[in-house]
Design an enzyme around this catalytic site. Structure first.
Site, short mmCIF file in Angstrom:
data_model
loop_
_atom_site.label_atom_id
_atom_site.label_comp_id
_atom_site.label_asym_id
_atom_site.label_seq_id
_atom_site.Cartn_x
_atom_site.Cartn_y
_atom_site.Cartn_z
N ASP A 162 38.46 30.80 51.71
CA ASP A 162 38.27 30.85 50.26
C ASP A 162 36.91 30.23 49.95
OD1 ASP A 162 38.99 31.02 47.45
OD2 ASP A 162 41.07 30.90 48.12
N ASP A 206 36.23 33.12 45.04
CA ASP A 206 36.89 32.63 43.83
C ASP A 206 36.07 32.95 42.58
OD1 ASP A 206 39.16 30.78 43.03
OD2 ASP A 206 37.49 29.68 42.16
N GLU A 245 37.18 37.84 43.59
CA GLU A 245 38.17 37.77 42.52
C GLU A 245 37.48 38.14 41.21
OE1 GLU A 245 41.32 34.59 40.49
OE2 GLU A 245 39.37 33.91 41.19
N HIS A 281 48.58 33.04 44.75
CA HIS A 281 48.95 31.66 44.40
C HIS A 281 48.82 31.38 42.90
CE1 HIS A 281 44.67 31.79 44.57
NE2 HIS A 281 44.59 30.61 44.01
N ASP A 282 48.30 32.31 42.14
CA ASP A 282 48.16 32.13 40.68
C ASP A 282 49.19 32.94 39.90
OD1 ASP A 282 45.82 30.55 41.01
OD2 ASP A 282 44.55 32.35 40.99
#
Ligand code: GLC
Ligand code: CA
Length: 544
Positions: free
Chosen positions: A98, A199, A241, A315-316
């Site tokens: 990440d 990210d 993302e 994870h969000d």
């Protein structure tokens, strides 16, 4: 179009804090992940996307990095990380890191220097602005509630934080900052990683004083520069993302001729169950036709000028069976339906830890059970604004990020085999029945459908490269499409609703079943009965 390994692979996302604890402190760690690699090999995945494992004070669970070249002490050491890369490689699995470079932690050495010494060259690594009429420079909001500007009394200026106060935004207009990021990326590339998940990458071109956050004017210049300075000549998986992406924007990122990224995550499907005039917490029911339309748009519009990523969870996001399916009586059927529909579309599929065993949302009855900063800040903000507590908790139960972050359910021993200590976040009480051990032992479990799909992808190029074609003449609740490749054609039919229906597909001669989610499928395409959440794939005669 040149072919790449990252198009044929299946990715598995690990949220390290919640995957496997190895030392009883209640927090997942790198040795824990290593101990579960055989399980991932059995699932068959070729790539792991690892949520951040860098040094961090954990204001946002690792998405606030204080040292990019060190491992968070709770997770282990750099030696553990190197062992993870090597042990994964020995199983033909690549590790994608990440990359969180829109912001750092306020405890990063750069920010501490910038704060302590306004004349330091690190000051301009961040975004500062003078007060306007004694107030914040403008109305920009943080994604985690409140103003995006934080006052620094010592210098009399504000700094920008599009996320928490402890996540100051980096200033990508500063060329030294950009070089420092590229050097850090090369440090990781030299360790043999498989790529980067980037990210909130659509924010790095921000012009906050012009009220521009996503899709800033220099965003793509920066990505092209980054590509050249780092992974451009490597064939790594790079996925950005990009909440703001539409297909045209996705092509800017992922058209191979532009030398930016492999693909982006787009979230149009994830916005469908929220009020378009509200926030993610303002719920509305999912419209299945709208969901289909978004899928069809992305499946047909990228062509050879970009590549899709396919996912239901991360994870969000909440758990897909709870969100769009049935996490009760039809949990298994709906989970398998989602798996079949997704893995049969064109793009690289991503599985989020626990999705492959049909893990569900975990409801809370009090804010004390909530860890996530986004939910906690929203709770305070909405309480102060006069919302009813019950309504706020209902939003958190539907959309809160902790839903996906509860510990991985390995078996039916205390704390689901995740830890021998006290888990940092409560285990979902349904772990006694929903767990890996039970799933592996039951050949009809969700796990084996995922395993089958991942395996099929390796031997059926039609799943990777086949042309997608939507079938229009079907009931609203049914999604049906074909994939065609090298003289072969597969038909995918899925009922997205908890009610039965019928679909008439007389143009397709009945043929051999490839995969199904009800063991006793009775195939009759000209008048096909579909039970709740029923889905199947059949090979049909090609039209060409
Ligand atoms: C991304 C991450 C999320 C994080 C945020 C700030 O959206 O996926 O978990 O909180 O960026 O880094
Ligand atoms: Ca631990």
């Amino acid at each position: 179009m040149e072919k790449h390994w990252w198009q044929t692979t299946t990715v598995y996302q690990i949220y390290p804090r919640s995957f496997q604890d190895s030392n009883g402190d209640g927090i997942g760690d790198l040795p824990g992940i290593i101990s579960r690699l055989d399980y991932l090999q059995e699932l068959g995945i070729g790539t792991i996307w690892l949520s951040p494992v860098y040094q961090s004070p954990n204001d946002d669970n690792g998405y606030d990095i204080s040292d990019y070249e060190n491992i968070m002490a709770e997770f282990g050491t750099m030696a553990d990380m190197e062992r993870l890369i090597a042990e994964a490689k020995a199983r033909d699995i690549r590790i994608v890191m990440d990359l969180v470079v829109n912001h750092t932690s306020d405890e990063h050495a750069w920010f501490m220097d910038a704060l302590a010494n306004p004349n330091s060259d690190k000051r301009d690594y961040y975004v500062w602005a003078d007060p306007v009429d004694g107030h914040e420079p403008n109305e920009l909001k943080s994604s985690f509630s409140g103003s995006a500007w934080q006052f620094d009394a010592a210098s009399g200026q504000y700094y920008l934080h599009l996320f928490s106060k402890k996540q100051p935004d980096l200033n990508w207009e500063n060329p030294q900052l950009r070089q420092a990021v590229y050097e850090m990326m090369n440090f990781w590339i030299d360790k043999g990683i498989g790529g980067f998940r980037m990210d909130v990458i659509d924010l790095i071109g921000k012009q906050p004083l012009e009220n521009t956050t996503v899709n800033g004017p220099k965003l793509h210049d920066y990505l092209q520069e980054m590509n050249q300075a780092t992974f451009g000549d490597k064939d790594l998986l790079t996925v950005g993302e990009a909440w703001s992406a539409n297909p045209e924007i996705a092509k800017l990122y992922s058209n191979p001729t532009r030398h930016e990224l492999s693909m982006v995550f787009q979230f149009e499907t994830m916005l469908l169950d929220q009020d378009p005039n509200g926030e993610k917490w303002d719920l509305r029911p999912l419209s299945i036709p709208a969901l289909k339309a978004v899928f069809v748009k992305w499946q047909t519009q990228l062509g050879d000028e970009g590549w899709n990523s396919l996912f239901w969870e991360n994870h969000d996001l909440p758990r897909v069976v709870s969100r769009f399916g049935d996490d009760g009586a039809l949990r298994v059927e709906s989970a398998k339906m989602f798996a079949i529909v997704l893995h049969m579309m064109k793009g690289t599929p991503y599985i989020y830890e626990g999705e492959e065993i049909g893990m569900t949302n975990r409801p809370v009855t009090s804010i004390d059970e909530v860890e996530d900063i986004e939910s906690r800040n929203m709770y305070q903000e909405r309480l102060a604004a006069g919302y009813k507590e019950a309504d706020i908790l209902a939003s958190i139960n539907a959309k809160g990020r902790d839903n996906a972050r509860t510990p991985m359910q390995w078996d039916d021993t205390p704390h689901a085999g995740f830890t021998t200590g006290t888990p940092w976040l409560g285990v979902n009480p349904n772990y006694k029945t929903i767990n890996v051990a039970a799933a592996l032992a039951d050949k009809q479990s969700i796990f084996w459908t995922y395993q089958q799909l991942v395996a099929m992808r390796k031997t059926n190029p039609i799943m990777v490269w086949g042309t997608f074609e939507n079938i229009d003449q079907v009931p609203d609740q049914v999604f049906a499409y074909t994939r065609t490749y090298a003289g072969k054609r597969w038909l995918v039919v899925a009922n997205f609703a908890e009610t039965a229906t019928t679909v008439k597909l007389p143009d397709f001669a009945d043929s051999s079943v490839i995969i199904q989610n009800y063991p006793d499928l009775a195939l009759n395409l000209s008048d096909q009965a579909l039970r709740p959440y029923e889905a199947f794939v059949v090979e049909v005669a090609p039209t060409e």
